[in-house]
Motif scaffolding. Structure first.
Motif, PDB file in Angstrom:
ATOM      1  N   PHE A  78      -8.607   3.959  -2.505  1.00  0.00           N
ATOM      2  CA  PHE A  78      -9.714   4.343  -1.631  1.00  0.00           C
ATOM      3  C   PHE A  78      -9.449   5.730  -1.069  1.00  0.00           C
ATOM      4  N   THR A  79     -10.471   6.537  -1.087  1.00  0.00           N
ATOM      5  CA  THR A  79     -10.397   7.864  -0.470  1.00  0.00           C
ATOM      6  C   THR A  79     -11.294   7.870   0.747  1.00  0.00           C
ATOM      7  N   LEU A  80     -10.691   8.133   1.926  1.00  0.00           N
ATOM      8  CA  LEU A  80     -11.433   8.099   3.175  1.00  0.00           C
ATOM      9  C   LEU A  80     -11.521   9.512   3.739  1.00  0.00           C
ATOM     10  N   ALA A  81     -12.720  10.029   3.927  1.00  0.00           N
ATOM     11  CA  ALA A  81     -12.933  11.352   4.510  1.00  0.00           C
ATOM     12  C   ALA A  81     -12.436  11.364   5.953  1.00  0.00           C
ATOM     13  N   PRO A  82     -12.229  12.573   6.555  1.00  0.00           N
ATOM     14  CA  PRO A  82     -11.619  12.670   7.890  1.00  0.00           C
ATOM     15  C   PRO A  82     -12.269  11.772   8.927  1.00  0.00           C
ATOM     16  N   GLU A  83     -13.603  11.757   8.940  1.00  0.00           N
ATOM     17  CA  GLU A  83     -14.262  10.951   9.978  1.00  0.00           C
ATOM     18  C   GLU A  83     -14.052   9.449   9.753  1.00  0.00           C
TER      19      GLU A  83
ATOM     20  N   ALA B 279      -8.413  14.255   8.949  1.00  0.00           N
ATOM     21  CA  ALA B 279      -7.737  14.187   7.653  1.00  0.00           C
ATOM     22  C   ALA B 279      -8.428  13.184   6.744  1.00  0.00           C
ATOM     23  N   THR B 280      -8.523  13.536   5.446  1.00  0.00           N
ATOM     24  CA  THR B 280      -8.998  12.600   4.435  1.00  0.00           C
ATOM     25  C   THR B 280      -7.787  11.919   3.836  1.00  0.00           C
ATOM     26  N   LEU B 281      -7.793  10.555   3.858  1.00  0.00           N
ATOM     27  CA  LEU B 281      -6.625   9.782   3.448  1.00  0.00           C
ATOM     28  C   LEU B 281      -6.853   9.109   2.109  1.00  0.00           C
ATOM     29  N   VAL B 282      -5.768   8.922   1.376  1.00  0.00           N
ATOM     30  CA  VAL B 282      -5.794   8.190   0.114  1.00  0.00           C
ATOM     31  C   VAL B 282      -4.821   7.025   0.234  1.00  0.00           C
ATOM     32  N   PHE B 283      -5.335   5.797   0.054  1.00  0.00           N
ATOM     33  CA  PHE B 283      -4.479   4.615   0.107  1.00  0.00           C
ATOM     34  C   PHE B 283      -4.529   3.881  -1.234  1.00  0.00           C
ATOM     35  N   GLU B 284      -3.352   3.547  -1.748  1.00  0.00           N
ATOM     36  CA  GLU B 284      -3.240   2.663  -2.911  1.00  0.00           C
ATOM     37  C   GLU B 284      -2.841   1.292  -2.380  1.00  0.00           C
ATOM     38  N   ILE B 285      -3.701   0.302  -2.594  1.00  0.00           N
ATOM     39  CA  ILE B 285      -3.453  -1.037  -2.029  1.00  0.00           C
ATOM     40  C   ILE B 285      -3.532  -2.080  -3.132  1.00  0.00           C
ATOM     41  N   GLU B 286      -2.574  -2.975  -3.138  1.00  0.00           N
ATOM     42  CA  GLU B 286      -2.595  -4.116  -4.057  1.00  0.00           C
ATOM     43  C   GLU B 286      -2.654  -5.395  -3.229  1.00  0.00           C
ATOM     44  N   LEU B 287      -3.645  -6.201  -3.501  1.00  0.00           N
ATOM     45  CA  LEU B 287      -3.825  -7.462  -2.763  1.00  0.00           C
ATOM     46  C   LEU B 287      -3.096  -8.576  -3.506  1.00  0.00           C
ATOM     47  N   PHE B 288      -2.058  -9.125  -2.887  1.00  0.00           N
ATOM     48  CA  PHE B 288      -1.271 -10.176  -3.524  1.00  0.00           C
ATOM     49  C   PHE B 288      -1.884 -11.560  -3.310  1.00  0.00           C
ATOM     50  N   ARG B 289      -2.242 -11.846  -2.093  1.00  0.00           N
ATOM     51  CA  ARG B 289      -2.747 -13.178  -1.773  1.00  0.00           C
ATOM     52  C   ARG B 289      -3.370 -13.128  -0.387  1.00  0.00           C
ATOM     53  N   TRP B 290      -4.012 -14.195  -0.033  1.00  0.00           N
ATOM     54  CA  TRP B 290      -4.473 -14.333   1.344  1.00  0.00           C
ATOM     55  C   TRP B 290      -4.538 -15.803   1.725  1.00  0.00           C
ATOM     56  N   VAL B 291      -4.487 -16.051   3.000  1.00  0.00           N
ATOM     57  CA  VAL B 291      -4.639 -17.405   3.532  1.00  0.00           C
ATOM     58  C   VAL B 291      -6.020 -17.474   4.164  1.00  0.00           C
TER      59      VAL B 291
ATOM     60  N   TYR C 139       0.840  -1.197   0.000  1.00  0.00           N
ATOM     61  CA  TYR C 139       0.000   0.000   0.000  1.00  0.00           C
ATOM     62  C   TYR C 139       0.876   1.248   0.000  1.00  0.00           C
ATOM     63  N   VAL C 140       0.263   2.352  -0.457  1.00  0.00           N
ATOM     64  CA  VAL C 140       0.857   3.683  -0.355  1.00  0.00           C
ATOM     65  C   VAL C 140      -0.237   4.608   0.160  1.00  0.00           C
ATOM     66  N   GLY C 141       0.025   5.333   1.256  1.00  0.00           N
ATOM     67  CA  GLY C 141      -0.959   6.241   1.841  1.00  0.00           C
ATOM     68  C   GLY C 141      -0.552   7.695   1.635  1.00  0.00           C
ATOM     69  N   THR C 142      -1.486   8.525   1.134  1.00  0.00           N
ATOM     70  CA  THR C 142      -1.217   9.958   0.913  1.00  0.00           C
ATOM     71  C   THR C 142      -2.362  10.786   1.452  1.00  0.00           C
ATOM     72  N   LEU C 143      -2.064  12.087   1.649  1.00  0.00           N
ATOM     73  CA  LEU C 143      -3.110  13.041   2.033  1.00  0.00           C
ATOM     74  C   LEU C 143      -3.746  13.587   0.764  1.00  0.00           C
ATOM     75  N   GLU C 144      -5.070  13.680   0.788  1.00  0.00           N
ATOM     76  CA  GLU C 144      -5.764  14.216  -0.377  1.00  0.00           C
ATOM     77  C   GLU C 144      -5.448  15.700  -0.575  1.00  0.00           C
ATOM     78  N   SER C 145      -5.212  16.406   0.538  1.00  0.00           N
ATOM     79  CA  SER C 145      -5.036  17.862   0.482  1.00  0.00           C
ATOM     80  C   SER C 145      -3.820  18.282  -0.335  1.00  0.00           C
ATOM     81  N   ASP C 146      -2.672  17.601  -0.174  1.00  0.00           N
ATOM     82  CA  ASP C 146      -1.474  18.019  -0.893  1.00  0.00           C
ATOM     83  C   ASP C 146      -0.738  16.868  -1.573  1.00  0.00           C
TER      84      ASP C 146
END
Length: 688
Positions: free
Chosen positions: A75-80, A125-137, A26-33
């Motif tokens: 995914f974009t998640l608003a502050p709350e 804060a509103t967060l932006v996460f880029e997530i790649e799902l490789f696998r799961w057990v 994953y990569v997490g960023t702020l939407e604001s900047d």
């Protein structure tokens, strides 16, 4: 909000669930900047967590559950839904909107909320996460108590899961928590429910029932589900389901005399149809342990259903797919005798054949035949059936006849007068029609045409399946017809060795008439055919007593008592038989023994009293005879044979009838007593 950046491969359709361990980047960023506050990619390490356990922010728990393997989403998640009003200084300010690249859109409360996550994420804060799902057990709690956690290490194929009683081939390795091997069983053939895996059986059985062929699962077991106190701390059990064996009864009468176990699945769904030319490799023939004398492995070519090979191979070939390999176990060696294999005669009690269906030519489907072709085909198969019948191969002949009957099960008879539908008949017409059909069935039975006779009987049974609204007079006639047809159908089924269905027909009669001797007798025959010998003897003995063949009933009881001297049912029925033979003293002795074993047996007590009363009558008659013979010798009472005169001899009123029996509290309820057979006689011919 959610934005899918890269779709998963079309073959990856499954999604993880709560309890599964997922592995992502994953990569997490702020939407604001657009500033980056966290990244697993930068660290070069996958991030893993268990879904639904609160190990991450709520948005991740919900979002990742919607992802497929290989999918990349934002995914974009608003502050709350992120860190809320507090943020996570210094990188995430208050009320920041975060963007995560994942595959689900969630609201603010699913991120860090009002508190944020200082020092990087500010409040709201509103967060932006880029997530790649490789696998799961995939993990599941098998018993919902934490005792066995199953993790899917490798996905299986197909759709079938083994069930209790199925045979499988598996590999198993059990280790301690520190990795030390406890036991290892490669290539083990195992029957679910057999308990052959000892203390691991319960956990492994449960796991296998949710596994597919080729699946590898890891079971984390507490000591209660593993080796107990012998290996404290539990165990980790790795199970590989290598093969599932489909076992099928392919005998004509479904009496388990011919069992096919598929060890290699064939191609597709088609099996060889009637008349199809097949190439069947007979690889091995044993008695279950040793090779059969004279056997020679052969690849046989023949047309299915023509009787060109032994019955066992005929039945097997008609049930095999191309490429299928199977083990055929036969407890009727006579149907395995095949000169082409060097098995002209077989002295073994059991035959085990290993077969492979190398190929077959697909026969023309009957539904694609023209009317003329169907008539020609049906006539030819009837002729084959007749030849088989003449050579004594009854089961194979019946198969041919049955297929011809099915071929012409529907014929559009436009040029004939349509028979009246039974649902439009009055009660009286139904009774009259049923009686006529019963008579037709009886004539067919007498001429040996069992299959056709059974069809007639079955139609009458179905005709009177619901008669609650009939008038009393018609209801009685309908019940009698239905009962007779069930009995006659049972007789037919016994003739063709369909013992299980014959037993069902008898039970249908006995539900309403528990004393019916014909139903009891035929059920005894059916149980014998199914090799339930104890049950067959029990029912047959009851019938013999009912039809007053007491000597034979006594013999039947003695056969049981030789091996089980305390069998209460056999003792009681022998006491009944002795009573019928007027051996009252012996009947009393045995009835007394029954009461000693089963003090609550009301019927045995009653029989003892009856025998005592009858013996007194015999004694009185003997006493009178002696009185006449000795009348001139003196006065006074004449003692009964073998007795001395006593003060109570002349006016005994029978109060002492059960004085010698063990005492009991109250009489048992009548529901606990045995059913008594009826006065009807039994016979193999149809009921009239």
């Amino acid at each position: 909000t959610k934005e899918i950046i890269k779709e998963a491969d079309s073959s990856n359709w499954k999604k993880p669930k709560d309890g599964d361990e997922v592995f992502v980047h994953y990569v997490g960023t702020l939407e604001s900047d657009g500033s980056e506050f966290d990244s697993s990619r930068s660290r070069g390490e996958e991030f893993s967590f268990v879904l639904g356990q609160g190990m991450v922010i709520k948005g991740w728990d919900v979002g990742v559950k919607t992802m497929k393997k290989g999918e990349l989403a934002k995914f974009t998640l608003a502050p709350e839904y992120a860190y809320g009003e507090q943020g996570s200084p210094p990188k995430i300010p208050a009320n920041a909107t975060l963007v995560f690249e994942i595959d689900s859109s969630d609201g603010p409360e699913y991120a860090y909320g009002e508190q944020g996550s200082p020092p990087k994420i500010p409040a709201n804060a509103t967060l932006v996460f880029e997530i790649e799902l490789f696998r799961w057990v995939s993990k599941s709690d098998l018993f919902q108590d934490g005792g066995v956690i199953k993790a899917e290490v490798q996905e299986g194929s197909g759709y079938k899961n083994p069930k209790d009683g199925d045979e499988v081939k598996l590999s198993l390795k059990a280790t301690t928590k520190d990795g030390a091997t406890i036991e290892e069983k490669p290539g083990l053939e195992y029957i679910l429910g057999s308990g052959a895996l000892g203390p691991l059986s319960k956990a492994v059985d449960k796991a296998l029932q949710g596994m597919k062929k080729g699946e590898v699962a890891e079971l984390t077991c507490t000591e209660e589900y593993a080796y107990g106190s012998e290996k404290p701390g539990g165990a980790t059990v790795t199970v590989t389901l290598e093969q599932m064996y489909e076992t099928k009864d392919i005998s004509y009468g479904k009496d388990k005399t011919l069992i096919k176990k598929t060890i290699v699945e064939g191609e597709g769904w088609d099996t060889a149809k009637d008349t199809a030319k097949v190439t069947l490799n007979v690889e091995v023939a044993t008695d279950g342990a040793s090779a059969l004398p004279g056997f020679s492995s052969q690849v046989l070519e023949f047309n299915v259903g023509n009787g060109e090979v032994c019955d066992a191979l005929e039945f097997a070939a008609a049930d095999m797919k191309k490429g299928e390999k199977a083990i055929l176990t036969c407890s009727r060696p006579s149907i395995c005798a095949e000169e082409k294999l060097g098995l002209k005669t077989i002295s073994a009690e059991k035959v085990v054949l290993t077969l492979e269906m190398q190929d077959f030519e697909k026969a023309k489907e009957t539904h694609s035949m023209s009317e003329e072709e169907k008539v020609e085909f049906g006539a030819a198969r009837k002729e084959v059936g007749s030849n088989l019948f003449r050579s004594g191969r009854m089961e194979l002949a019946m198969q041919r006849y049955k297929k011809v009957v099915e071929l012409f099960s529907y014929i559009d008879m436009q040029d004939f007068e349509k028979a009246k539908e039974t649902h439009s008949m009055s009660e009286e017409e139904k009774v009259e029609f049923g009686a006529a059909q019963k008579e037709v069935g009886s004539n067919l039975f007498r001429s040996g045409r069992m299959q056709l006779a059974m069809q007639r009987y079955k139609k009458v049974i179905e005709l009177f399946s619901y008669i609650d609204n009939f008038k009393d007079e018609n209801k009685g006639k309908a019940k009698d017809l239905k009962k007779i047809c069930e009995l006659n159908r049972a007789a037919c089924l016994i003739k063709v060795k369909d013992f299980a269905e014959a037993r069902t027909s008898c039970d249908n009669v006995l539900k309403d008439d528990a004393q019916n001797v014909k139903a009891l007798f035929r059920k005894a025959q059916a149980e014998f055919g199914l090799k339930n010998f104890d049950e067959s003897m029990r029912i047959a003995t009851a019938c013999l007593i009912k039809v007053k063949d007491f000597a034979e009933a006594r013999t039947s009881c003695d056969n049981v008592l030789k091996d089980d001297a305390q069998n209460v049912k056999a003792l009681f029925r022998k006491a009944q038989a002795e009573f019928g033979l007027k051996n009252f003293d012996e009947s009393m002795r045995i009835a007394k023994k029954v009461v000693e074993v089963d003090p609550q047996n009301k019927e045995a007590r009653g029989l003892y009293k009856d025998a005592h009363a009858e013996q007194k009558k015999v004694d009185q008659q003997a006493k009178g005879l002696f009185a006449k013979m000795c009348g001139g010798l003196g006065k006074g009472p004449i003692p009964a044979p073998g007795k001395s005169a006593g003060p109570m001899d002349e006016d005994s009123d029978g109060d002492e009838d059960d004085a010698d029996l063990p005492e009991t509290a109250a009489d048992p309820p009548s529901e606990g007593t045995e059913n008594k057979p009826s006065d009807e006689t039994s016979e193999a011919a149809p009921a009239s």
